[in-house]
Design a protein around this motif. Structure first.
Motif, PDB file in Angstrom:
ATOM      1  N   ARG A   1       5.666  10.275  -0.483  1.00 24.38           N
ATOM      2  CA  ARG A   1       6.883   9.490  -0.727  1.00 24.38           C
ATOM      3  C   ARG A   1       7.023   8.398   0.325  1.00 24.38           C
ATOM      4  O   ARG A   1       6.478   8.506   1.431  1.00 24.38           O
ATOM      5  CB  ARG A   1       8.128  10.391  -0.712  1.00 24.38           C
ATOM      6  CG  ARG A   1       8.380  11.072   0.606  1.00 24.38           C
ATOM      7  CD  ARG A   1       9.656  11.899   0.612  1.00 24.38           C
ATOM      8  NE  ARG A   1       9.851  12.560   1.895  1.00 24.38           N
ATOM      9  CZ  ARG A   1      10.377  11.992   2.975  1.00 24.38           C
ATOM     10  NH1 ARG A   1      10.757  10.720   2.927  1.00 24.38           N
ATOM     11  NH2 ARG A   1      10.508  12.660   4.110  1.00 24.38           N
ATOM     12  N   ARG A   2       7.758   7.357  -0.032  1.00 19.90           N
ATOM     13  CA  ARG A   2       8.102   6.322   0.948  1.00 19.90           C
ATOM     14  C   ARG A   2       9.092   6.911   1.948  1.00 19.90           C
ATOM     15  O   ARG A   2       9.990   7.666   1.583  1.00 19.90           O
ATOM     16  CB  ARG A   2       8.755   5.124   0.256  1.00 19.90           C
ATOM     17  CG  ARG A   2       7.824   4.213  -0.527  1.00 19.90           C
ATOM     18  CD  ARG A   2       6.960   3.304   0.324  1.00 19.90           C
ATOM     19  NE  ARG A   2       7.666   2.503   1.287  1.00 19.90           N
ATOM     20  CZ  ARG A   2       7.734   1.171   1.285  1.00 19.90           C
ATOM     21  NH1 ARG A   2       7.159   0.492   0.321  1.00 19.90           N
ATOM     22  NH2 ARG A   2       8.346   0.515   2.230  1.00 19.90           N
ATOM     23  N   ALA A   3       8.944   6.557   3.207  1.00 24.03           N
ATOM     24  CA  ALA A   3       9.815   7.111   4.243  1.00 24.03           C
ATOM     25  C   ALA A   3      10.490   6.016   5.063  1.00 24.03           C
ATOM     26  O   ALA A   3      10.896   6.239   6.198  1.00 24.03           O
ATOM     27  CB  ALA A   3       9.022   8.054   5.154  1.00 24.03           C
ATOM     28  N   GLY A   4      10.588   4.803   4.461  1.00 22.70           N
ATOM     29  CA  GLY A   4      11.323   3.742   5.137  1.00 22.70           C
ATOM     30  C   GLY A   4      10.495   2.500   5.382  1.00 22.70           C
ATOM     31  O   GLY A   4       9.270   2.556   5.475  1.00 22.70           O
TER      32      GLY A   4
ATOM     33  N   LEU B   1       6.588   3.122   5.947  1.00 20.56           N
ATOM     34  CA  LEU B   1       6.180   4.476   6.327  1.00 20.56           C
ATOM     35  C   LEU B   1       5.975   5.309   5.070  1.00 20.56           C
ATOM     36  O   LEU B   1       6.738   5.210   4.107  1.00 20.56           O
ATOM     37  CB  LEU B   1       7.244   5.133   7.208  1.00 20.56           C
ATOM     38  CG  LEU B   1       7.542   4.447   8.542  1.00 20.56           C
ATOM     39  CD1 LEU B   1       8.683   5.171   9.253  1.00 20.56           C
ATOM     40  CD2 LEU B   1       6.302   4.415   9.421  1.00 20.56           C
ATOM     41  N   VAL B   2       4.935   6.125   5.098  1.00 15.93           N
ATOM     42  CA  VAL B   2       4.632   7.022   3.979  1.00 15.93           C
ATOM     43  C   VAL B   2       4.523   8.446   4.514  1.00 15.93           C
ATOM     44  O   VAL B   2       3.792   8.708   5.480  1.00 15.93           O
ATOM     45  CB  VAL B   2       3.302   6.630   3.295  1.00 15.93           C
ATOM     46  CG1 VAL B   2       2.943   7.638   2.210  1.00 15.93           C
ATOM     47  CG2 VAL B   2       3.401   5.240   2.699  1.00 15.93           C
TER      48      VAL B   2
ATOM     49  N   VAL C   1       0.843  -1.202   0.000  1.00 16.77           N
ATOM     50  CA  VAL C   1       0.000   0.000   0.000  1.00 16.77           C
ATOM     51  C   VAL C   1       0.876   1.248   0.000  1.00 16.77           C
ATOM     52  O   VAL C   1       0.589   2.232  -0.689  1.00 16.77           O
ATOM     53  CB  VAL C   1      -0.957  -0.003   1.211  1.00 16.77           C
ATOM     54  CG1 VAL C   1      -1.714   1.321   1.319  1.00 16.77           C
ATOM     55  CG2 VAL C   1      -1.939  -1.166   1.101  1.00 16.77           C
ATOM     56  N   ALA C   2       1.976   1.196   0.745  1.00 13.22           N
ATOM     57  CA  ALA C   2       2.933   2.305   0.734  1.00 13.22           C
ATOM     58  C   ALA C   2       3.464   2.530  -0.677  1.00 13.22           C
ATOM     59  O   ALA C   2       3.572   3.668  -1.149  1.00 13.22           O
ATOM     60  CB  ALA C   2       4.078   2.018   1.700  1.00 13.22           C
TER      61      ALA C   2
ATOM     62  N   ALA D   1       3.621   5.856  -5.540  1.00 11.74           N
ATOM     63  CA  ALA D   1       4.028   5.590  -6.925  1.00 11.74           C
ATOM     64  C   ALA D   1       3.813   6.802  -7.816  1.00 11.74           C
ATOM     65  O   ALA D   1       2.888   7.594  -7.623  1.00 11.74           O
ATOM     66  CB  ALA D   1       3.251   4.398  -7.478  1.00 11.74           C
ATOM     67  N   GLY D   2       4.680   6.925  -8.826  1.00 12.01           N
ATOM     68  CA  GLY D   2       4.543   7.977  -9.823  1.00 12.01           C
ATOM     69  C   GLY D   2       4.084   7.413 -11.149  1.00 12.01           C
ATOM     70  O   GLY D   2       4.065   6.192 -11.352  1.00 12.01           O
ATOM     71  N   PRO D   3       3.700   8.280 -12.093  1.00  9.73           N
ATOM     72  CA  PRO D   3       3.246   7.828 -13.409  1.00  9.73           C
ATOM     73  C   PRO D   3       4.261   6.902 -14.067  1.00  9.73           C
ATOM     74  O   PRO D   3       5.470   7.121 -13.966  1.00  9.73           O
ATOM     75  CB  PRO D   3       3.103   9.132 -14.204  1.00  9.73           C
ATOM     76  CG  PRO D   3       2.885  10.189 -13.163  1.00  9.73           C
ATOM     77  CD  PRO D   3       3.680   9.754 -11.974  1.00  9.73           C
ATOM     78  N   GLY D   4       3.745   5.852 -14.705  1.00  7.18           N
ATOM     79  CA  GLY D   4       4.610   4.900 -15.381  1.00  7.18           C
ATOM     80  C   GLY D   4       4.963   3.684 -14.557  1.00  7.18           C
ATOM     81  O   GLY D   4       5.403   2.671 -15.083  1.00  7.18           O
ATOM     82  N   SER D   5       4.752   3.767 -13.242  1.00  4.63           N
ATOM     83  CA  SER D   5       5.036   2.625 -12.371  1.00  4.63           C
ATOM     84  C   SER D   5       3.940   1.569 -12.521  1.00  4.63           C
ATOM     85  O   SER D   5       2.770   1.891 -12.737  1.00  4.63           O
ATOM     86  CB  SER D   5       5.112   3.092 -10.913  1.00  4.63           C
ATOM     87  OG  SER D   5       4.982   2.005 -10.029  1.00  4.63           O
TER      88      SER D   5
END
Length: 280
Positions: free
Chosen positions: A182-185, A202-203, A155-156, A161-165
């Protein structure tokens, strides 16, 4: 340093309350003080922040948040846990900084929060409702400026995720309407009781203005839903029912500067807003 809950204290509390964590409520309690302190550190709270915490459970994270923030509003759906949390906090003399709301976070409105306007969301979110909770709170609480949430690892990935992923989809685009995400770990499984069968992550969310557009949020989200309902199709085909026909979809796409052969997973939130503006 604040005395936090460890594995023994968590189990003692659970026994006292005759608590059996349920999958239905997504209950996995953090029993590792190091993880809790890390979450609070990465959240970068200020002494002025009013934190909303969803699913505080037995209070592991709540106890670490209270010394760092002006106030914590804890939203807990389980009435037994909601009643116990003020008792746990009172034992550490921080009661004046806590408000407990016994409610479903998916139905929370600003009026439910006792006049508090949360500036930060920090939570170990119940995994089964993590995305809807994040999107709902960002929508109904414009005072929220930032967030750090712990969710299931996949889910994180989807949220950040950005476009194209390959995992870019409805959660990614809708979250991007409200915030930079963004992912934070990563977070391992063994910091929880009971131990889940998935990894966590983490998000981080930092509020920003939505794209400049004449379309409403509802109109933009309708395009997003239609685009990803049939994500393997080109947007000309996927948006046909939304626009009224494939030809009208092509007209809207062309006016928005998007090639009709494009797929939804290639577009950012600004492009979806332009398509919504050009609905025939």
């Amino acid at each position: 340093m604040m005395r936090l809950l460890g594995p023994a204290e968590i189990r003692t509390l659970a026994n006292k309350l005759d608590l059996r964590p349920t999958k239905k409520l997504g209950q996995n309690f953090v029993i590792d003080a190091g993880t809790v302190r890390r979450i609070v550190r990465v959240a970068e709270l200020t002494p002025d922040d009013v934190v909303i915490e969803v699913g505080p459970g037995l209070g592991s994270l709540t106890l670490a948040l209270l010394p760092e923030a002006a106030h914590v509003v804890a939203v807990e759906i389980d009435p037994v846990l909601a009643a116990q949390l003020p008792v746990t906090v009172a034992e550490r003399e921080l009661s004046g900084k806590l408000t407990v709301v016994n409610a479903d976070a998916l139905r929370i409105t600003p009026e439910d929060l006792s006049g508090r306007a949360p500036t930060a969301l920090v939570a170990n979110l119940p995994y089964n409702v993590a995305v809807p909770v994040v999107l709902h709170l960002l929508q109904v609480l414009p005072s929220l400026r930032k967030g750090l949430v712990m969710v299931q690892s996949e889910v994180a990935d989807r949220l950040a995720a950005g476009p194209g992923s390959k995992v870019y989809g409805v959660p990614s685009v809708k979250a991007a309407w409200y915030a930079d995400v963004r992912r934070a770990g990563p977070v391992g499984r063994n910091v929880f009781w009971p131990v889940p069968n998935v990894d966590s992550g983490l998000v981080s969310l930092i509020r920003r203005d939505p794209p400049a557009t004449t379309a409403s949020r509802e109109e933009v989200f309708a395009v997003i839903d239609a685009a990803f309902a049939q994500r393997r199709k080109t947007l000309r085909a996927a948006l046909a029912s939304w626009a009224g026909s494939p030809a009208l979809a092509e007209q809207a796409l062309t006016a928005a500067g998007v090639a009709p052969s494009t797929r939804g997973e290639q577009l950012d939130i600004a492009a979806f807003a332009r398509i919504a503006e050009n609905k025939p």
